[in-house]
Design an enzyme around this catalytic site. Sequence first.
Site, short mmCIF file in Angstrom:
data_model
loop_
_atom_site.label_atom_id
_atom_site.label_comp_id
_atom_site.label_asym_id
_atom_site.label_seq_id
_atom_site.Cartn_x
_atom_site.Cartn_y
_atom_site.Cartn_z
N THR A 7 0.52 -1.01 -0.33
CA THR A 7 -0.03 0.06 0.00
C THR A 7 1.29 1.69 -0.28
O THR A 7 1.84 1.39 0.28
CB THR A 7 -0.62 -0.69 1.28
OG1 THR A 7 -1.47 1.50 1.13
CG2 THR A 7 -0.05 -0.38 2.50
N PRO A 10 0.03 4.27 4.89
CA PRO A 10 0.60 3.55 6.51
C PRO A 10 -0.53 3.62 6.99
O PRO A 10 -0.26 3.01 8.05
CB PRO A 10 1.21 4.99 6.77
CG PRO A 10 1.67 5.91 5.87
CD PRO A 10 0.49 5.73 5.00
N GLY A 11 -1.66 4.23 6.71
CA GLY A 11 -2.53 4.26 8.01
C GLY A 11 -2.96 2.86 8.27
O GLY A 11 -3.78 2.47 8.82
N GLU A 32 -4.42 0.12 -10.35
CA GLU A 32 -6.09 0.13 -9.44
C GLU A 32 -6.98 0.48 -11.55
O GLU A 32 -6.98 1.50 -11.73
CB GLU A 32 -6.19 1.11 -8.66
CG GLU A 32 -5.50 0.81 -7.30
CD GLU A 32 -6.04 1.97 -6.22
OE1 GLU A 32 -7.72 1.95 -6.55
OE2 GLU A 32 -5.87 1.75 -4.88
N ASP A 61 -8.56 -2.94 -0.69
CA ASP A 61 -8.89 -2.10 -1.70
C ASP A 61 -10.39 -1.65 -1.01
O ASP A 61 -10.71 -2.18 -0.43
CB ASP A 61 -9.26 -2.31 -2.92
CG ASP A 61 -9.96 -1.28 -3.31
OD1 ASP A 61 -8.71 -0.58 -4.23
OD2 ASP A 61 -10.64 -0.95 -4.59
N PHE A 190 -7.71 8.36 9.00
CA PHE A 190 -7.04 8.90 7.65
C PHE A 190 -8.53 9.09 6.38
O PHE A 190 -9.36 8.99 7.15
CB PHE A 190 -5.61 8.19 7.07
CG PHE A 190 -6.56 6.47 6.78
CD1 PHE A 190 -6.61 6.78 5.97
CD2 PHE A 190 -6.30 6.00 7.85
CE1 PHE A 190 -7.26 5.27 5.38
CE2 PHE A 190 -6.83 4.70 7.16
CZ PHE A 190 -7.13 4.34 6.25
N GLY A 191 -7.84 9.83 5.21
CA GLY A 191 -8.93 10.25 4.43
C GLY A 191 -10.40 10.34 5.36
O GLY A 191 -10.86 11.43 6.01
N ARG A 217 -12.65 -2.07 7.77
CA ARG A 217 -10.91 -3.70 7.55
C ARG A 217 -10.73 -4.48 8.06
O ARG A 217 -9.93 -4.87 8.63
CB ARG A 217 -9.88 -1.78 7.31
CG ARG A 217 -8.67 -2.58 7.74
CD ARG A 217 -7.22 -1.84 6.66
NE ARG A 217 -8.11 -1.04 5.50
CZ ARG A 217 -8.35 0.18 5.27
NH1 ARG A 217 -8.57 0.66 6.41
NH2 ARG A 217 -8.26 0.97 4.05
P1 ITT Z 1 -4.00 2.31 -1.63
O1 ITT Z 1 -4.14 2.12 -2.64
O2 ITT Z 1 -2.36 2.66 -2.02
O3 ITT Z 1 -3.39 1.04 -0.60
P2 ITT Z 1 -5.40 4.23 -0.94
O4 ITT Z 1 -5.34 5.37 0.58
O5 ITT Z 1 -5.08 5.13 -2.31
O6 ITT Z 1 -3.77 3.47 -0.85
P3 ITT Z 1 -7.61 2.81 -1.15
O7 ITT Z 1 -7.65 3.27 -2.70
O8 ITT Z 1 -8.36 1.48 -1.31
O9 ITT Z 1 -6.04 3.19 -0.90
O10 ITT Z 1 -8.33 3.92 -0.43
C1 ITT Z 1 -9.63 4.53 -1.81
C2 ITT Z 1 -10.17 5.53 -0.74
O11 ITT Z 1 -11.03 5.50 0.58
C3 ITT Z 1 -8.74 6.84 -0.21
O12 ITT Z 1 -8.88 8.23 -0.48
C4 ITT Z 1 -8.71 6.57 1.27
O13 ITT Z 1 -8.19 7.32 1.66
C5 ITT Z 1 -10.14 6.24 1.71
N1 ITT Z 1 -10.25 4.82 2.85
C6 ITT Z 1 -9.59 3.96 2.87
N2 ITT Z 1 -9.87 3.26 3.99
C7 ITT Z 1 -10.26 4.08 4.73
C8 ITT Z 1 -10.42 4.22 5.77
O14 ITT Z 1 -10.53 3.20 6.82
N3 ITT Z 1 -11.42 5.73 6.62
C9 ITT Z 1 -11.89 6.62 5.89
N4 ITT Z 1 -11.12 6.50 4.80
C10 ITT Z 1 -10.64 5.64 4.38
#
Ligand code: ITT
Length: 231
Positions: A7, A10-11, A32, A61, A190-191, A217
Amino acid sequence: MTLRYVTTNPGKVREAEEYLDDVSALDYDYTEVQAPELGPIAAHGAREAYRHAGEPVIVDDAGLFVDALDGFPGPYSSYVEHTLGVELTGRVAREAAAAADGGDSDGDGEVARAAFRCVIGYCDGDDFAATPEPVDRGERRGQDLAADDRDSATTDAQVAGDDGSADLPVKLFEGVVPGRIVEPRGDGGFGYDPVFEHDGTTFAEMDATEKNAVSHRGRALAKFADWFAER
Ligand code: ITT
């Protein structure tokens, strides 16, 4: 042998460490592919990451699926986070929910029903014994492809090269958590965590253990860790 969590986020790895004793991050940006569901994206990523790393890998994902937006942004959640941003996406979701069904509101304003989904894909180059979790064998490549799948199939074949390894089996584990989109609260995680509320608390208001106990997750990791312990 250590398991590589592939990935750029790091979160995700911090959350996985709670379930897996010997896991380390591999910062590799696999392709992707565009697909309407998370499973094929995770399967493609796991195959590509395994070919890159040459040792057992998991990829995950994830996506945020908003009811009033018919599941959008779903598999496009990363793109939407990096273009619209979390706050604006949250506002769009809440306004769409208000327009669609007269809205659902709490003390702070409109909220929107949604779910977070996560699919973990595991690949170590070997096949798997039957269990309830699905195995993606890349069977849909070939003559029975739907027209809108052809682009991703082409990508897969290119990644595979000529050694036939496009059909490496990938084991998939899914976790889902229902919730609602609210005004941003909290600064952990995060996110989309600040705008995703589950049982009255946003993911950004939880610590990693609390989030894992209920999150998409965490649920997928728990299933994977049980199965992996037997492998
Ligand atoms: P990798 O593909 O490199 O693993 P990524 O952050 O792009 O990293 P994803 O494509 O799986 O991972 O994530 C899709 C989106 O959903 C991305 O904007 C993430 O920040 C968000 N996301 C994924 N899991 C999350 C969580 O547990 N909490 C909040 N946002 C999440």
